[in-house]
Design an enzyme around this catalytic site. Structure first.
Site, PDB file in Angstrom:
ATOM      1  N   LYS A  17     -13.693 -43.185 -11.393  1.00  0.00           N
ATOM      2  CA  LYS A  17     -14.630 -42.057 -11.362  1.00  0.00           C
ATOM      3  C   LYS A  17     -15.387 -41.944 -12.675  1.00  0.00           C
ATOM      4  O   LYS A  17     -14.979 -42.449 -13.723  1.00  0.00           O
ATOM      5  CB  LYS A  17     -13.891 -40.746 -11.065  1.00  0.00           C
ATOM      6  CG  LYS A  17     -12.752 -40.402 -12.042  1.00  0.00           C
ATOM      7  CD  LYS A  17     -13.184 -39.731 -13.326  1.00  0.00           C
ATOM      8  CE  LYS A  17     -12.011 -39.431 -14.244  1.00  0.00           C
ATOM      9  NZ  LYS A  17     -12.454 -38.929 -15.578  1.00  0.00           N
ATOM     10  N   ASP A 145      -6.620 -35.692 -11.920  1.00  0.00           N
ATOM     11  CA  ASP A 145      -7.643 -36.561 -11.343  1.00  0.00           C
ATOM     12  C   ASP A 145      -7.202 -37.225 -10.035  1.00  0.00           C
ATOM     13  O   ASP A 145      -8.017 -37.855  -9.361  1.00  0.00           O
ATOM     14  CB  ASP A 145      -8.037 -37.663 -12.338  1.00  0.00           C
ATOM     15  CG  ASP A 145      -8.856 -37.141 -13.508  1.00  0.00           C
ATOM     16  OD1 ASP A 145      -9.443 -36.041 -13.384  1.00  0.00           O
ATOM     17  OD2 ASP A 145      -8.902 -37.820 -14.546  1.00  0.00           O
TER      18      ASP A 145
END
Length: 311
Positions: A17, A145
């Site tokens: 990401k 995350d």
């Protein structure tokens, strides 16, 4: 439970990401910070293959150096597998083969992607039949995350980054990622942010307890407009990361001199993410940075989150 009918090997994949926007709240009494971030999953993937075993083990390979990774119970993928086993009442183990392509301690959530893919692979291997919501709850327990690596796409993260709301992103964004030959500790960068704020307390506004994502970021993502997004890219962790590793500033400058619309530190660093205007611009930037002997990878976003794939 339907483990008897489960396949012998399950292959799952999850993406790295980029935080295209990251605001960090003030230091809380528990030593943590709330954040407001806009995540985008990009086309660099961790590959996890899970096979039946009596205990829990993991081996690593891939395009990056994995020699310093732990393979005991402290590894996040092993934690994911054992957490799922406890939740499902599964009494055997798993062997994980992980191909890593997301840089380690690079600010791109590689370990979180391993954990997300492991949850999905072990669920399929063991036939635990947990719902997606139950798996997402386990992801939240593993780290801030991990839920986004599980869901992918583009999303707004609040709280510790694990409270997700999908965000509309039109089209594809072209990214060029410059990998460093070293990692950075997320807790260290956050500590440096607190010190940075203390040092400059007379010059900057106090951080909000509960920060918010700039509405212009959402507008740029909805429009699918890289020029608009480049103008609002932001990372509160960039200043402390640059203070700890000043040479990263030269990397950002080099990319912007060679056609990047903007560059920023991804997450807690040290990966530098450059946004390009289009595919041609990304290719030209990739060539220029490679010629400067930087390790670079071109990627697109947004992409899907963790999913089962066929070999």
């Amino acid at each position: 439970m339907t483990s008897a009918a489960a396949p012998k090997v399950v292959h799952a994949r999850a993406p790295g990401k980029i935080n295209v926007f990251l605001k960090v709240g003030s230091l809380l009494e528990d030593g943590y910070h709330d954040v407001a971030t806009a995540y985008q999953a990009v086309s660099i993937y961790e590959e996890v293959r899970a096979s039946a075993a009596d205990d829990f083990s993991v081996n690593f390979g891939g395009s990056i150096d994995t020699s310093n990774l732990t393979t005991d119970g402290s590894n996040l993928a092993i934690k994911a597998a054992t957490l799922l086993a406890r939740r499902a009442g599964f009494r055997q183990g798993v062997h994980l083969e992980i191909e890593k392509h997301v840089p380690i301690a690079g600010g791109m959530g590689g370990g979180s992607a391993d954990a997300a893919a492991t949850l999905l692979a072990c669920d399929a291997l063991w036939g635990t039949d947990l719902s997606r919501e139950e798996l997402l709850d386990l992801a939240t327990q593993l780290g801030s995350d991990v839920p986004f690596a599980f869901t992918g796409g583009t999303a707004i993260g609040t709280g510790r980054g694990d409270q997700l709301s999908p965000a509309l992103a039109k089209g594809q964004f072209q990214w060029v990622l410059a990998f460093a030959d070293f990692g950075m500790s997320t807790p260290t960068v956050y500590r440096e942010l607190d010190l940075h704020r203390d040092r400059h307390s007379q010059d900057i506004f106090p951080a909000a307890v509960q920060p918010q994502v700039d509405a212009n970021v959402l507008q740029a993502l909805r429009a699918g407009d890289p020029q608009m997004l480049a103008e609002v890219l932001h990372n509160d962790l960039q200043a402390p990361a640059l203070h700890l590793e000043p040479k990263l500033a030269a990397v950002i400058e080099l990319g912007e001199e060679n056609g990047a619309l903007a560059g920023l530190i991804s997450g807690s660093g040290p990966t530098v993410a450059f946004l390009a205007a289009d595919l041609d611009g990304a290719l030209e930037l990739q060539i220029a940075l490679s010629a400067a002997r930087l390790t670079v990878v071109r990627a697109t976003g947004p992409v899907h989150g963790a999913r089962i794939v066929g070999d």
